[in-house]
Design an enzyme around this catalytic site. Structure first.
Site, PDB file in Angstrom:
ATOM      1  N   LYS A   1      13.156   6.626  31.718  1.00  0.00           N
ATOM      2  CA  LYS A   1      12.649   7.577  30.713  1.00  0.00           C
ATOM      3  C   LYS A   1      11.233   7.157  30.344  1.00  0.00           C
ATOM      4  O   LYS A   1      10.954   5.959  30.257  1.00  0.00           O
ATOM      5  CB  LYS A   1      13.539   7.566  29.468  1.00  0.00           C
TER       6      LYS A   1
ATOM      7  N   GLU B   1      12.869  14.080  20.113  1.00  0.00           N
ATOM      8  CA  GLU B   1      13.040  13.179  18.962  1.00  0.00           C
ATOM      9  C   GLU B   1      12.337  13.744  17.732  1.00  0.00           C
ATOM     10  O   GLU B   1      11.148  14.090  17.776  1.00  0.00           O
ATOM     11  CB  GLU B   1      12.482  11.782  19.298  1.00  0.00           C
TER      12      GLU B   1
END
Ligand code: KIV
Length: 265
Positions: free
Chosen positions: A114, A184
């Site tokens: 990621k 996020e």
């Protein structure tokens, strides 16, 4: 149990089935998560502040991360293991990024990596890592490695311009080839909108229930940090450890340890 693959997650999205993810940084916790049937174990660079005692995620190195990914991969038989590219492991050049992503797979046993940031900055890096055969998970919204540039821990996607930018970034990361996207601290309605507009799954943290899956930091839900609006403490394990240690100290001090059942016979 069968191994979860990046394609499994995409099938889940198509079937409307939610995806579960948690962080783990070591063998025993990764083993428990895997035995419980979690889909994704993320070895996050949040290892820096949750395990290493650093103030943020900026100080963790590739060597630190490789060590923790190895611990996790020895434990996991079922989940997809995603290794987080730490600060400066992919920002300098595509060549360095591919080499570092390769270390996670070849040395440490990760299945995917990621990285944080949009495709207009990291599109070439993402394509380079994909050319090496390593799946890439994107991460937009609040990106902790840019905390000083963003100016603190803030919800992203407030205002029409910011919403449009997030929608655009999500689409470009899908076009660059990411197999999934972490959102996020994105405004819940924007996260839901992005989720419906993409073919790849979105995994939210602090971004509402409209994402295809959720990821949380294990230490948060086990009571190691004060609760925030986007997570609850499911079990106060930190308090349990405190109780156990205090009982042990008390028993040693007052002479009730070793008790009879602890003695070797
Ligand atoms: O490092 C991490 O734990 C993460 C999650 C917050 C998604 O990137």
């Amino acid at each position: 149990m069968v191994r979860i693959r990046t394609t499994t997650l995409q099938e889940r999205k198509r079937a409307g089935e939610k995806i579960t993810a948690l962080t783990a940084y070591d063998y025993p916790t990764a083993k428990i998560l895997d035995e419980c049937g979690i889909d994704i174990v993320l070895v996050g660079d949040s290892c820096a502040n949750n395990v290493m005692g650093l103030p943020d995620t900026l100080g963790i190195t590739m060597d630190d991360m490789v060590r923790h990914v190895k611990m996790v991969s020895r434990a996991v038989e079922h989940a997809l293991i995603v290794a987080d590219m730490p600060f400066l492991s992919y920002q300098v050049s595509t060549e360095e990024a591919v080499r570092n992503a390769g270390r996670f797979v070849a040395e440490a046993g990760a299945h995917a990596i990621k990285l944080e940031g949009p495709a207009d900055k990291f599109g070439d890096v993402i394509r380079g890592i994909l050319r090496a055969g390593i799946p890439v998970m994107g991460h937009i919204g609040f990106t902790p490695q840019s905390v000083h540039q963003i100016g603190g821990y803030k919800v992203q996607g407030r205002g029409e311009e910011a919403r449009a930018r997030l929608r655009e970034e999500a689409l470009s990361l899908q076009e660059a080839g990411c197999f999934a996207l972490v959102l996020e601290l994105v405004q819940a309605d924007v996260a839901a909108e992005i989720t419906t507009s993409l073919d790849i799954p979105t995994i939210g943290i602090g971004s509402g229930a409209g994402c295809d899956g959720q990821v949380l930091i294990l230490h948060d839900i086990l009571g190691f940090h004060p609760p925030r609006s986007y997570f609850k403490v499911y079990e106060n394990v930190a308090e349990g450890i405190r109780r156990a240690v205090n009982t042990y100290i008390q028993e040693v001090k007052d002479g009730s340890f070793p008790s009879e059942e602890h003695e070797h016979r």
